[in-house]
Structure formats: structure tokens, C-alpha cells
Design a protein around this motif. Structure first.
Motif, mmCIF file in Angstrom:
data_model
loop_
_atom_site.group_PDB
_atom_site.id
_atom_site.type_symbol
_atom_site.label_atom_id
_atom_site.label_comp_id
_atom_site.label_asym_id
_atom_site.label_seq_id
_atom_site.Cartn_x
_atom_site.Cartn_y
_atom_site.Cartn_z
ATOM 1 N N CYS A 105 0.687 -0.851 0.318
ATOM 2 C CA CYS A 105 -0.048 -0.063 0.115
ATOM 3 C C CYS A 105 0.757 1.371 -0.091
ATOM 4 O O CYS A 105 1.621 1.382 0.977
ATOM 5 N N PRO A 106 0.735 2.336 -1.176
ATOM 6 C CA PRO A 106 1.657 3.647 -1.063
ATOM 7 C C PRO A 106 1.273 4.722 -0.488
ATOM 8 O O PRO A 106 1.986 5.650 -0.611
ATOM 9 N N VAL A 107 -0.277 4.273 0.264
ATOM 10 C CA VAL A 107 -0.323 5.310 1.580
ATOM 11 C C VAL A 107 0.802 5.007 2.402
ATOM 12 O O VAL A 107 0.982 4.521 3.685
ATOM 13 N N THR A 108 1.269 7.029 2.839
ATOM 14 C CA THR A 108 2.105 7.207 3.682
ATOM 15 C C THR A 108 1.273 6.620 5.202
ATOM 16 O O THR A 108 0.581 6.793 5.908
ATOM 17 N N GLU A 109 2.444 5.930 5.891
ATOM 18 C CA GLU A 109 2.419 5.376 7.572
ATOM 19 C C GLU A 109 2.060 6.685 8.384
ATOM 20 O O GLU A 109 0.733 6.684 9.449
ATOM 21 N N LEU A 110 1.894 7.744 8.014
ATOM 22 C CA LEU A 110 1.941 8.016 8.718
ATOM 23 C C LEU A 110 0.415 8.947 9.382
ATOM 24 O O LEU A 110 -0.591 9.126 9.909
ATOM 25 N N ALA A 111 -0.903 7.838 7.860
ATOM 26 C CA ALA A 111 -2.244 8.812 7.846
ATOM 27 C C ALA A 111 -2.754 7.572 8.366
ATOM 28 O O ALA A 111 -3.575 7.467 8.702
ATOM 29 N N THR A 112 -1.885 6.591 8.824
ATOM 30 C CA THR A 112 -2.382 5.393 9.533
ATOM 31 C C THR A 112 -1.790 5.318 10.511
ATOM 32 O O THR A 112 -1.912 4.183 11.435
ATOM 33 N N ALA A 113 -1.285 6.127 10.727
ATOM 34 C CA ALA A 113 -0.793 6.610 11.949
ATOM 35 C C ALA A 113 -0.029 4.732 12.896
ATOM 36 O O ALA A 113 -0.072 4.335 13.546
ATOM 37 N N GLY A 114 0.842 4.336 11.741
ATOM 38 C CA GLY A 114 1.414 3.165 11.743
ATOM 39 C C GLY A 114 0.870 2.051 11.610
ATOM 40 O O GLY A 114 0.613 1.228 11.893
ATOM 41 N N LEU A 115 -0.855 2.406 12.258
ATOM 42 C CA LEU A 115 -1.495 0.862 12.258
ATOM 43 C C LEU A 115 -1.231 -0.186 11.014
ATOM 44 O O LEU A 115 -1.129 0.388 9.639
ATOM 45 N N ASP A 116 -1.799 -1.225 11.004
ATOM 46 C CA ASP A 116 -1.673 -2.165 10.057
ATOM 47 C C ASP A 116 -3.495 -1.900 9.306
ATOM 48 O O ASP A 116 -3.359 -3.014 8.685
ATOM 49 N N THR A 117 -3.856 -0.930 9.817
ATOM 50 C CA THR A 117 -6.054 -0.497 9.049
ATOM 51 C C THR A 117 -5.501 0.521 8.580
ATOM 52 O O THR A 117 -4.479 1.378 8.330
ATOM 53 N N ILE A 118 -6.158 0.614 7.383
ATOM 54 C CA ILE A 118 -6.100 1.572 6.846
ATOM 55 C C ILE A 118 -7.609 2.729 6.710
ATOM 56 O O ILE A 118 -8.812 0.998 6.363
ATOM 57 N N ALA A 119 -8.438 3.436 6.782
ATOM 58 C CA ALA A 119 -9.640 4.155 6.429
ATOM 59 C C ALA A 119 -9.811 4.342 5.611
ATOM 60 O O ALA A 119 -9.534 5.646 5.057
ATOM 61 N N LEU A 120 -11.141 3.171 4.678
ATOM 62 C CA LEU A 120 -11.285 4.156 3.223
ATOM 63 C C LEU A 120 -12.648 5.102 3.067
ATOM 64 O O LEU A 120 -13.344 4.482 3.247
#
Ligand code: TXA
Ligand code: MG
Length: 323
Positions: A105-120
């Protein structure tokens, strides 16, 4: 930060101008069908760091990443049958799905606060959709208000909070719902309500065909192991405000590195807080991946984004039984 904020009309030229700002790593406030969002290129760590700086947030919360559709979302996150069914029924629209981050996943880890999940979420507002198409990037966008203020539903509200802090505001009039998206996550076979919002629970339950489990996103609650929103915690133990690294310690540096005989990871050799925020989560992961057990962390100035960086480091340094 940004001296002049441009107010852009939501026509072809205005959207094209906004897309240029996004691709240059700048911030653009955009209308969505729920509330205005403070958008940046989700794949650009420094652009996402600027979101936190503009909001004046003292901590890094994971952000919602906006995409045009399920196909684009599937490149960023993993959708099982239930998640796919919800996306197909409610997208584009005010439903946010928290799913596992996709490999690569190319989204920066800062956007997901280092989590293994992503809000879409795929917004339905035509101006948000036009910006997504023109920018050609997933857009990280929290609500376009200063930290602690209410969400903005008009361009005037956005300007009152963020004038001079964003490159541009796309003026799309009044945000129709005026309330944020509903957020759901997944835990085994359960669908978990993380935040009530514009789509009612009953309507979602009719699609899922069983009751949603209730759980708050816990923005201001302590992290508990197993909580869906629990923050990324490094395995290594951290020693803060270090002036040197002891033998056996790795060094997490900021600015010119102090003395160390071990591994050194530098958040920003130039001492730039935006760069340091952008590198924070990947640096912690890098130290963990190297199997480091103890890390000396150089002082980070307690100003601007430094406050949020220090908040994260303090939590990472706290005894693991509390995490
Ligand atoms: O309607 C909306 O959702 C608006 C528009 C702009 O799309 N956005 C919005 O974003 O309300 P924000 O940042 O104000 O709220 C995002 C919420 C936060 O409570 C955050 O904790 C949660 O989403 N969130 C984001 N990523 C998450 C994740 N991986 N796991 C759990 N919660 C997550
Ligand atoms: Mg908000």
C-alpha cells in the motif's frame, strides 16, 4: 505556513488548480457530502505531516483516505466479502470502511498512524470526485477544522479556521449532510461500529444481516490491547531526551546525530519537524525490523509538529503493561 489561501471556484479551472497544489504536496480544503475535508496526497509523508501542523493537532490520529471507487480502494486495502458488499452498496457515499492495509500500500504510514489498517471512503460529492480524478492520488483528509473545533460545513467556516494554513479552499457551498461519515471496522465475522454518522446503523445492519457491534473509535480513550484503534507500539524500549547512545542502544536521531556506536536512524538530519513527522512511524518500524531492543531518542523541540511527535514517543516509551 502558507501565506495566502486561494479560494477556488469548483469549476474545471478551480479543480485543476487545486490538483496542482495537491501534486505539489500542498493542502487543499475540499467539500464532501458530509463535511469539508482538509486534503493532501496520501502517498506523500510530508504533505500528510502538514495536515497535522495545519490542524494544530497535538497527536497523530489515523486519517480517512479518500478514493474514487472500490477498484482504487482495493489497491490500498483488503476487502473481504462483507466489506466488499458494504462498499458496493454505499459507495460513493458517507460510509468509511476500516480494512487491513494491502501489501505494498503506497499510503504513508503517518496517514494510518503506523496501524496495519486503513480507513477508506469514496465520497459522492462531485467536487471531491473531480479533485480525486484530477489529482490522480488517494487523498488523506480529516475534517477541515482546527483541532478541538467543530467540523466545517461551508468554505467560510473552513477559512475562519484555516486561512493562511492551507494553499486553497475549493468552495462547493454547503456540505449537504453536515455530519461526518459513519465508520465501521471488521473483527472476525463482526462488523463493528466505530463512529455513528451520516448513514444510519439500521441501514447498514440490513445489508450485513446481523447487528453491528458497538465500539467507539476511542479518540480520547486509553489504548487497550485488541482495541481496533490501538496505536502502533514499537517492541523496542525507548529512552527519551538522550544526549548519547549507550553501548547496546540504537539511536533515533533528530538533527546532527550525537555520539553512538550502534545503529542510527535519523528522523531528519536537517532538524526539520515536517520531515521528522513524515518519517516517524517508518523509523520505529525500521528499528523493530532490525531487532533492536533499546533505543536512545534525541530531544525533539516541543513546538509545532514536535508536540505530536513527542506525544507518540512518550507513549512508545511508557511501560508496555500500560500500552
Ligand atoms: O465525513 C468524514 O468522514 C470526514 C470527511 C472529510 O470525509 N472526515 C472525517 O475525518 O471526519 P476525521 O479525521 O475528522 O475522522 C477520522 C476518524 C477518526 O476518529 C479516526 O480515529 C478514525 O477515523 N480512523 C481513521 N483511520 C482509522 C483506523 N485505521 N482505525 C480506526 N479508526 C480510524
Ligand atoms: Mg474531525
Amino acid at each position: 505556513m502558507t501565506a495566502n489561501t486561494r479560494i477556488l471556484r469548483p469549476d474545471h479551472d478551480g479543480v485543476a488548480e487545486a490538483a496542482r497544489f495537491i501534486r505539489a504536496g500542498q493542502l487543499v480544503a475540499m467539500p464532501t457530502e458530509t463535511v469539508y475535508g482538509l486534503a493532501a496526497d496520501a502517498t506523500d509523508g510530508e504533505a500528510v505531516a502538514r495536515i497535522f501542523a495545519a490542524k494544530g493537532r497535538p497527536s497523530f490520529n489515523p486519517l480517512i483516505v479518500h478514493v474514487p471507487d472500490l477498484a482504487a480502494a482495493s489497491e490500498l486495502g483488503g476487502f473481504d466479502d462483507t466489506a466488499r458488499r458494504l462498499a458496493e452498496r454505499f459507495w460513493p457515499g458517507p460510509l468509511t470502511l476500516v480494512v487491513p492495509r494491502a501489501p505494498g500500500c503506497p499510503v504513508t504510514e503517518l496517514a494510518t498512524a503506523g496501524l496495519d489498517t486503513i480507513a477508506l471512503r469514496a465520497p459522492s460529492h462531485p467536487v471531491a470526485r473531480a479533485l480525486l480524478a484530477a489529482a490522480g492520488r488517494p487523498l488523506a483528509a480529516p475534517s477541515a477544522n482546527r483541532s478541538g473545533h467543530v467540523s466545517a460545513t461551508t468554505a467560510t467556516h473552513v477559512a475562519a479556521d484555516l486561512e493562511g494554513r492551507v494553499a486553497a479552499i475549493l468552495d462547493g457551498g454547503v456540505a449537504p449532510h453536515g455530519i461526518e461519515s459513519t465508520i465501521v471496522g471488521f473483527d472476525g465475522d463482526d462488523v463493528v461500529l466505530l463512529r455513528p454518522g451520516a448513514i444510519s446503523v439500521e441501514v447498514i445492519e440490513a445489508i450485513v444481516e446481523h447487528p453491528l457491534r458497538r465500539r467507539s473509535t476511542g479518540e480520547s480513550r486509553p489504548n487497550a490491547p485488541g482495541q481496533l484503534t490501538s496505536h502502533y507500539a514499537p517492541r523496542a524500549s525507548l529512552r527519551l531526551h538522550a544526549t548519547h547512545a549507550e553501548p547496546g542502544e540504537a539511536l533515533l536521531a533528530f538533527g546532527p546525530a550525537c555520539h553512538s556506536t550502534g545503529m542510527i536512524v535519523n528522523l531528519s538530519p536537517a532538524g526539520n519537524l515536517v520531515a521528522a513527522a513524515a518519517n516517524l512511524f517508518s523509523s520505529l518500524r525500521c528499528l523493530d525490523a532490525a531487532g533492536v531492543e533499546r533505543v536512545a531518542v534525541m530531544p525533539i523541540p516541543a513546538e509545532g509538529l514536535g508536540t505530536a511527535i513527542n506525544d507518540r514517543l512518550h507513549r512508545a516509551a511508557a511501560p508496555k503493561s500500560i500500552e
